[in-house]
Write a protein that holds these residues in place. Sequence first.
Motif, PDB file in Angstrom:
ATOM      1  N   PHE A 125       3.204  -2.897   1.916  1.00 25.49           N
ATOM      2  CA  PHE A 125       2.553  -4.193   1.746  1.00 25.49           C
ATOM      3  C   PHE A 125       1.429  -4.352   2.756  1.00 25.49           C
ATOM      4  CE2 PHE A 125       2.323  -8.666   3.141  1.00 25.49           C
ATOM      5  CZ  PHE A 125       1.869  -9.248   1.958  1.00 25.49           C
ATOM      6  N   ALA A 126       1.677  -3.950   4.012  1.00 32.40           N
ATOM      7  CA  ALA A 126       0.632  -4.040   5.031  1.00 32.40           C
ATOM      8  C   ALA A 126      -0.544  -3.127   4.683  1.00 32.40           C
ATOM      9  CB  ALA A 126       1.211  -3.679   6.399  1.00 32.40           C
ATOM     10  N   GLU A 127      -0.250  -1.925   4.185  1.00 31.85           N
ATOM     11  CA  GLU A 127      -1.322  -0.978   3.833  1.00 31.85           C
ATOM     12  C   GLU A 127      -2.180  -1.499   2.676  1.00 31.85           C
ATOM     13  OE1 GLU A 127       0.548   2.658   2.794  1.00 31.85           O
ATOM     14  OE2 GLU A 127       1.700   2.797   4.673  1.00 31.85           O
ATOM     15  N   THR A 146       2.151   2.919  -6.033  1.00 30.38           N
ATOM     16  CA  THR A 146       1.893   3.379  -7.399  1.00 30.38           C
ATOM     17  C   THR A 146       1.169   2.313  -8.210  1.00 30.38           C
ATOM     18  OG1 THR A 146       3.832   4.825  -7.370  1.00 30.38           O
ATOM     19  CG2 THR A 146       2.977   4.180  -9.529  1.00 30.38           C
ATOM     20  N   LEU A 147       1.615   1.069  -8.129  1.00 32.96           N
ATOM     21  CA  LEU A 147       0.989  -0.007  -8.909  1.00 32.96           C
ATOM     22  C   LEU A 147      -0.439  -0.275  -8.442  1.00 32.96           C
ATOM     23  CD1 LEU A 147       3.951  -2.545  -9.281  1.00 32.96           C
ATOM     24  CD2 LEU A 147       3.132  -0.838 -10.930  1.00 32.96           C
ATOM     25  N   VAL A 148      -0.686  -0.197  -7.136  1.00 32.55           N
ATOM     26  CA  VAL A 148      -2.056  -0.383  -6.626  1.00 32.55           C
ATOM     27  C   VAL A 148      -2.964   0.701  -7.192  1.00 32.55           C
ATOM     28  CG1 VAL A 148      -3.481  -0.211  -4.547  1.00 32.55           C
ATOM     29  CG2 VAL A 148      -1.424  -1.652  -4.546  1.00 32.55           C
ATOM     30  N   GLU A 161       8.684   0.859  -1.572  1.00 31.28           N
ATOM     31  CA  GLU A 161       7.427   1.247  -0.908  1.00 31.28           C
ATOM     32  C   GLU A 161       6.558   2.052  -1.872  1.00 31.28           C
ATOM     33  OE1 GLU A 161       6.603   0.438   2.185  1.00 31.28           O
ATOM     34  OE2 GLU A 161       8.411   0.204   3.406  1.00 31.28           O
ATOM     35  N   ASP A 162       7.168   3.041  -2.555  1.00 33.77           N
ATOM     36  CA  ASP A 162       6.426   3.860  -3.515  1.00 33.77           C
ATOM     37  C   ASP A 162       5.951   3.027  -4.692  1.00 33.77           C
ATOM     38  OD1 ASP A 162       6.888   6.084  -1.958  1.00 33.77           O
ATOM     39  OD2 ASP A 162       8.705   6.660  -3.041  1.00 33.77           O
ATOM     40  N   LEU A 163       6.749   2.042  -5.111  1.00 28.22           N
ATOM     41  CA  LEU A 163       6.354   1.207  -6.240  1.00 28.22           C
ATOM     42  C   LEU A 163       5.058   0.474  -5.942  1.00 28.22           C
ATOM     43  CD1 LEU A 163       6.905  -0.160  -8.983  1.00 28.22           C
ATOM     44  CD2 LEU A 163       8.217  -1.893  -7.730  1.00 28.22           C
ATOM     45  N   TYR A 171      10.988 -10.328   2.074  1.00 30.97           N
ATOM     46  CA  TYR A 171      11.252  -8.903   1.887  1.00 30.97           C
ATOM     47  C   TYR A 171       9.963  -8.103   1.762  1.00 30.97           C
ATOM     48  CZ  TYR A 171      12.762  -4.565  -0.371  1.00 30.97           C
ATOM     49  OH  TYR A 171      12.951  -3.249  -0.689  1.00 30.97           O
ATOM     50  N   ILE A 172       9.060  -8.546   0.897  1.00 30.80           N
ATOM     51  CA  ILE A 172       7.831  -7.761   0.711  1.00 30.80           C
ATOM     52  C   ILE A 172       7.008  -7.728   1.992  1.00 30.80           C
ATOM     53  CG2 ILE A 172       6.423  -9.668  -0.199  1.00 30.80           C
ATOM     54  CD1 ILE A 172       5.106  -7.617  -2.057  1.00 30.80           C
TER      55      ILE A 172
END
Length: 646
Positions: free
Chosen positions: A225-227, A197-199, A192-194, A218-219
């Motif tokens: 992912f929804a956010e 962070t990447l966004v 979730e944090d990844l 999975y994602i």
Amino acid sequence: MTRITVFDPALADNAGNASSNLGDIIITRSVDRVLAELFSGADVARVSTHTPPTQALLEQALDADLNLIAGTNLLSSHVVRYNQWKLFDDPLHHANPPFLEAVLCGVGWWQYQDEPDAVTRWFYDRVLARTGPHSLRDAYSLGHLSRCGLGELYNTSCPTLWQLQGRQTAREGNAKVCLFTLTDYSRNAADEDLIRTLVRLYPEGIVFFPQGSHDLDYISSLSAFAECRNHIELLGHSPASLDDLAGRASWDYVGTRLHAGIWSLEQGHSSLILCVDNRAREIARETGLAVVERGDMTGIEHWHAGRHDGVGSIALPLDAIGRWKQRLHDFCERRVMRRRNDIGDVSAPSRAEGLRINFGWVGRAREGWVNVGIAQAQLGEIEFCLADPLPFADASAAVVCASHVLQRLERNGALRFLEECRRILRPSGVLRLAVPDLCWLVDGYRAAFDAARDAMSEGQATGGADVIARHEYAVINLVDQLCRHVPGGEMLRFWRRSPLPAAEYVMATNGVEAVRSLIALQLQDAAGEGGAGPAPGAHMSGASARPSFMQRLKYAFAPGKYPLPASAQPDAANARLGRFRTSGEPHLWMYDEVSLGLLLRQAGFADVTRRTATESAIPGFSSYALDTCNDGSTYKPESLFVEAVR
């Protein structure tokens, strides 16, 4: 033309369908480059590592000049419990695998595990080329495989890296897009944090590459992912996605999938791999590949800023890679020459030549023979009771083989059986016998006894544990099958120990029989049916609990007033014991070269000759492998082989 079989992780099955893990396809492309370099123009066949091959495919591999295992996580410490290389439908076949002399190309160990168990060591020592050359992905994998007795092992890293010597590991350029991956079978809250962070780090968005077939599911389940859905591009789960990415100009890679990251480096993009298992961690330790631990968002941000703490460039073991390639080429050339000159007599007899009759105890039916299973026949066998006259006409057989049958008969019964064999043999026909060799067993016991006595006299409490276990097993191997009263006896109790004491000694003594039993016990334990074996005092598996001392005492004085359960009364117990003693499992007599020779002459045979597992007066005998394993070793090492002429 050189014929090569590649055991290929890129194939999901042997119908040609692609693996659901696109990383397997990346690996195979790298292995194919090696084949093109070393064996240009070779005839290459492919067998899936995900699906057990048919017998026809195995026979094709046995006929190949080289069997190459393409690199991935195929090696395991416990091949019966978990083995990514799906070579058999029946796990018992690990005891006697096909003699492929297979060679590894960048193969690694599945996760961090304890040392290989006894069955695993036996299996790899037989299915892989014993003297190499084997290319291992990392030192951890090499160390584990070396414990299986194999030689000429090279730590070459993964073939997917072999074109990346000197490639920079720190982030270069100023890409505004990031390709990323997640691993569905290794889920973690840090994912979730990844995503968040990447966004934040990549303003023009992030692109998700589903390397595994369930990565999209999975994602889609993650709240991050929804956010961030508007900032995420989803690629399809298809090899075509790799071609699509290859055409894009500028992007970085950050993710948990190792080979997606390596492929990105190969395409000229900066790459940071997040460790989820031993693969990336071990490769990075040895080559400098840029990795950080999963969940280390600070490490990701430092790498993004160009401040990677690792070495500056990838450094490959080029000498090891070069030596392995040369040795692989030489190995194939030697095998081609040997196989071209190694033509045996595999002719089948005609009916006019007489029957070839094979009496066996363990279901070793062979084409071209009349196969007779004792007590319980298996596929391709005739069921027969040795107490009956042999169901064959006089002088109808050219050859009779009886492997580990005679010791299951009382001495008078053994003589009658041999007289029957002489009756059905034609003049000059050959009888071949295999029995446990009393002299060999006694010699083994004496050697184990001397070693154990020396260890005890020197006060070796712990250092002599293996020596003491060898002595215990030597006694069991000599005595148990003669006197056991319950199925499996003391031998089964010994085999049930975990870890198995003196494992190499046990398997060298009893060969495939011991290994098959160990596999069966592992399968039983895995199914939740394990246990300590028959309880002391039980006469057979399934017998009711033994009555207490007081119950038996009361029964002795007043059997009418204090009867025992029917199954526990002496007559019932004796009947059970009698059935077991005549079931064929216990041995009723033992033979050495002298006593067996005398018994054969008493039955009317002449020209009694001791043989080995491969020597015989029977034409083409070695091609049938009646007394040998697939690798040519003796099927039952404790055997005495004798032939006699009618």
